[in-house]
Scaffold this motif. Structure first.
Motif, PDB file in Angstrom:
ATOM      1  N   LEU A 187       0.852  -1.189   0.000  1.00 25.27           N
ATOM      2  CA  LEU A 187       0.000   0.000   0.000  1.00 25.27           C
ATOM      3  C   LEU A 187       0.884   1.234   0.000  1.00 25.27           C
ATOM      4  O   LEU A 187       1.764   1.368   0.858  1.00 25.27           O
ATOM      5  CB  LEU A 187      -0.901   0.010   1.235  1.00 25.27           C
ATOM      6  N   LEU A 188       0.683   2.125  -0.969  1.00 29.67           N
ATOM      7  CA  LEU A 188       1.311   3.442  -0.987  1.00 29.67           C
ATOM      8  C   LEU A 188       0.216   4.466  -0.727  1.00 29.67           C
ATOM      9  O   LEU A 188      -0.880   4.360  -1.286  1.00 29.67           O
ATOM     10  CB  LEU A 188       1.962   3.744  -2.332  1.00 29.67           C
ATOM     11  N   CYS A 189       0.501   5.494   0.086  1.00 27.79           N
ATOM     12  CA  CYS A 189      -0.549   6.473   0.387  1.00 27.79           C
ATOM     13  C   CYS A 189       0.030   7.806   0.813  1.00 27.79           C
ATOM     14  O   CYS A 189       1.167   7.896   1.278  1.00 27.79           O
ATOM     15  CB  CYS A 189      -1.487   5.942   1.473  1.00 27.79           C
ATOM     16  N   SER A 190      -0.770   8.839   0.655  1.00 28.48           N
ATOM     17  CA  SER A 190      -0.435  10.165   1.174  1.00 28.48           C
ATOM     18  C   SER A 190      -0.908  10.266   2.623  1.00 28.48           C
ATOM     19  O   SER A 190      -1.671   9.422   3.112  1.00 28.48           O
ATOM     20  CB  SER A 190      -1.090  11.252   0.323  1.00 28.48           C
ATOM     21  N   ASP A 191      -0.482  11.323   3.318  1.00 26.54           N
ATOM     22  CA  ASP A 191      -0.866  11.454   4.720  1.00 26.54           C
ATOM     23  C   ASP A 191      -2.327  11.841   4.891  1.00 26.54           C
ATOM     24  O   ASP A 191      -2.828  11.865   6.018  1.00 26.54           O
ATOM     25  CB  ASP A 191       0.049  12.441   5.452  1.00 26.54           C
ATOM     26  N   GLY A 192      -3.030  12.111   3.799  1.00 28.01           N
ATOM     27  CA  GLY A 192      -4.465  12.300   3.905  1.00 28.01           C
ATOM     28  C   GLY A 192      -5.181  11.034   4.337  1.00 28.01           C
ATOM     29  O   GLY A 192      -6.254  11.092   4.941  1.00 28.01           O
ATOM     30  N   LEU A 193      -4.583   9.873   4.036  1.00 23.49           N
ATOM     31  CA  LEU A 193      -5.134   8.607   4.509  1.00 23.49           C
ATOM     32  C   LEU A 193      -4.677   8.312   5.929  1.00 23.49           C
ATOM     33  O   LEU A 193      -5.497   8.053   6.819  1.00 23.49           O
ATOM     34  CB  LEU A 193      -4.710   7.463   3.581  1.00 23.49           C
ATOM     35  N   THR A 194      -3.380   8.371   6.170  1.00 24.29           N
ATOM     36  CA  THR A 194      -2.861   8.006   7.490  1.00 24.29           C
ATOM     37  C   THR A 194      -3.169   9.046   8.554  1.00 24.29           C
ATOM     38  O   THR A 194      -3.125   8.746   9.746  1.00 24.29           O
ATOM     39  CB  THR A 194      -1.345   7.777   7.419  1.00 24.29           C
ATOM     40  N   GLY A 195      -3.509  10.270   8.136  1.00 29.04           N
ATOM     41  CA  GLY A 195      -3.931  11.270   9.101  1.00 29.04           C
ATOM     42  C   GLY A 195      -5.308  10.998   9.673  1.00 29.04           C
ATOM     43  O   GLY A 195      -5.650  11.488  10.758  1.00 29.04           O
ATOM     44  N   GLU A 196      -6.114  10.219   8.953  1.00 32.33           N
ATOM     45  CA  GLU A 196      -7.459   9.894   9.417  1.00 32.33           C
ATOM     46  C   GLU A 196      -7.563   8.470   9.956  1.00 32.33           C
ATOM     47  O   GLU A 196      -8.326   8.213  10.884  1.00 32.33           O
ATOM     48  CB  GLU A 196      -8.465  10.068   8.270  1.00 32.33           C
ATOM     49  N   LEU A 197      -6.829   7.522   9.377  1.00 32.54           N
ATOM     50  CA  LEU A 197      -6.923   6.121   9.769  1.00 32.54           C
ATOM     51  C   LEU A 197      -5.630   5.658  10.418  1.00 32.54           C
ATOM     52  O   LEU A 197      -4.543   5.954   9.917  1.00 32.54           O
ATOM     53  CB  LEU A 197      -7.199   5.238   8.548  1.00 32.54           C
ATOM     54  N   ASP A 198      -5.746   4.940  11.526  1.00 33.20           N
ATOM     55  CA  ASP A 198      -4.542   4.347  12.102  1.00 33.20           C
ATOM     56  C   ASP A 198      -4.230   3.035  11.388  1.00 33.20           C
ATOM     57  O   ASP A 198      -5.014   2.553  10.552  1.00 33.20           O
ATOM     58  CB  ASP A 198      -4.680   4.167  13.618  1.00 33.20           C
ATOM     59  N   ASP A 199      -3.086   2.461  11.711  1.00 39.60           N
ATOM     60  CA  ASP A 199      -2.642   1.268  10.990  1.00 39.60           C
ATOM     61  C   ASP A 199      -3.629   0.117  11.136  1.00 39.60           C
ATOM     62  O   ASP A 199      -3.871  -0.638  10.188  1.00 39.60           O
ATOM     63  CB  ASP A 199      -1.260   0.841  11.480  1.00 39.60           C
ATOM     64  N   GLY A 200      -4.209  -0.020  12.310  1.00 42.89           N
ATOM     65  CA  GLY A 200      -5.167  -1.091  12.530  1.00 42.89           C
ATOM     66  C   GLY A 200      -6.394  -0.955  11.653  1.00 42.89           C
ATOM     67  O   GLY A 200      -6.899  -1.961  11.112  1.00 42.89           O
ATOM     68  N   GLN A 201      -6.895   0.257  11.498  1.00 43.40           N
ATOM     69  CA  GLN A 201      -8.062   0.471  10.639  1.00 43.40           C
ATOM     70  C   GLN A 201      -7.730   0.176   9.182  1.00 43.40           C
ATOM     71  O   GLN A 201      -8.552  -0.386   8.453  1.00 43.40           O
ATOM     72  CB  GLN A 201      -8.547   1.913  10.791  1.00 43.40           C
ATOM     73  N   ILE A 202      -6.530   0.547   8.752  1.00 41.49           N
ATOM     74  CA  ILE A 202      -6.110   0.254   7.375  1.00 41.49           C
ATOM     75  C   ILE A 202      -6.051  -1.249   7.161  1.00 41.49           C
ATOM     76  O   ILE A 202      -6.547  -1.777   6.157  1.00 41.49           O
ATOM     77  CB  ILE A 202      -4.751   0.909   7.083  1.00 41.49           C
ATOM     78  N   GLN A 203      -5.462  -1.987   8.114  1.00 44.65           N
ATOM     79  CA  GLN A 203      -5.340  -3.435   7.967  1.00 44.65           C
ATOM     80  C   GLN A 203      -6.709  -4.104   7.934  1.00 44.65           C
ATOM     81  O   GLN A 203      -6.932  -5.052   7.155  1.00 44.65           O
ATOM     82  CB  GLN A 203      -4.483  -3.999   9.102  1.00 44.65           C
ATOM     83  N   GLN A 204      -7.636  -3.633   8.734  1.00 45.02           N
ATOM     84  CA  GLN A 204      -8.981  -4.210   8.747  1.00 45.02           C
ATOM     85  C   GLN A 204      -9.660  -4.065   7.391  1.00 45.02           C
ATOM     86  O   GLN A 204     -10.312  -4.998   6.904  1.00 45.02           O
ATOM     87  CB  GLN A 204      -9.822  -3.551   9.839  1.00 45.02           C
ATOM     88  N   GLN A 205      -9.500  -2.904   6.760  1.00 44.49           N
ATOM     89  CA  GLN A 205     -10.085  -2.708   5.430  1.00 44.49           C
ATOM     90  C   GLN A 205      -9.412  -3.626   4.411  1.00 44.49           C
ATOM     91  O   GLN A 205     -10.074  -4.187   3.525  1.00 44.49           O
ATOM     92  CB  GLN A 205      -9.952  -1.247   4.997  1.00 44.49           C
TER      93      GLN A 205
END
Length: 263
Positions: A187-205
């Motif tokens: 997964l590559l992303c800008s901080d617009g994603l990681t600023g709203e979602l923590d790592d756990g939420q990203i992994q769940q999706q």
């Protein structure tokens, strides 16, 4: 608009959106499967200069890769292109952009980054950050003076130490090499994603989505739902589905294409 491709051995999906607050999108994404190259850039500078910087950086990155430059050298070429454009046009002075890029040769990959756009390796059970932010809050975390939870809401979380387009210091490019396993996604992303979602939420999706397109849409939708305070961009890529298991639809993309989720 979402973009997909079914290629051997990789498949991918990508999107970039403005979010809920910003007036225009200064992020940009690059998907060049013919080069084994994917990248996300997050521009800055205001008055639409940020979107010029991010688009120019990715254009130069692609051109350098076509010429056969290795990824680190291609990132330096992108930096030179941003600096040259700012020097040539007074309206572009002060523009800059972060960058995270991956270049794949089969299952082997190299990741390069500058700033706080990120790369992760994800499987059905875990998520691992592959990049290390060039940011003030990350420096405070490294020094033991701030927790990751505190960094997520700190007013200086957007202060970065490195970006393309800075003429007052030499560019430091983060580099990492690895090998993508059959059960993993990048997964590559800008901080617009990681600023709203923590790592756990990203992994769940990642574990729940049935396809890469659905995964990208779900990540962006959740980031927007939780505020969407910045532009949001992400690219996901992984191994191409093969065999009869690809026809079935169990619990999600990772379990369907790669390995079962733990019960």
């Amino acid at each position: 608009m979402s973009m997909t491709a079914n290629l051997q051995p990789l498949v991918y999906a990508a999107d970039t959106v403005v979010g809920q607050v910003r007036g225009h999108n200064e992020d940009a994404v690059l998907c060049c499967p013919e080069l084994g190259l994917w990248a996300v850039a997050d521009g800055m500078g205001g008055h639409r200069r940020g979107e010029v910087a991010s688009a120019l950086a990715l254009q130069a990155l692609r051109a350098a890769s076509v010429e056969g430059l290795e990824l680190s050298a291609a990132v330096h070429a992108a930096n030179a292109a941003v600096l040259a454009a700012a020097e040539a046009d007074a309206e572009c002075r002060g523009m800059g952009t972060t960058l995270v890029a991956v270049q794949c040769r089969g299952a082997d990959y190299q990741i390069a980054w500058v700033g706080d756009s990120r790369a992760y390796r994800v499987d059905a059970d875990a998520i691992e950050p592959l990049t290390h932010d060039h940011s003030w809050v990350q420096a405070m975390i490294d020094a033991g003076e701030m927790s990751e939870a505190e960094a997520r809401c700190h007013p200086q979380r957007g202060v970065i130490f490195q970006c393309l387009g800075r003429e007052d210091q030499s560019l430091e490019v983060g580099l990492l090499q690895g090998r993508l396993q059959p059960h993993e996604l990048l997964l590559l992303c800008s901080d617009g994603l990681t600023g709203e979602l923590d790592d756990g939420q990203i992994q769940q999706q990642c574990a729940a989505a049935a396809t890469l397109d659905e995964l990208v849409a779900a990540l962006i939708a959740q980031a927007n739902h939780q505020g969407g305070r910045d532009n949001i961009s992400c690219i996901v890529l992984g191994g191409s589905p093969t065999g009869p298991a690809a026809v079935e639809r169990p619990r999600g993309f990772l379990s369907r294409l790669f390995k079962p989720l733990k019960s």
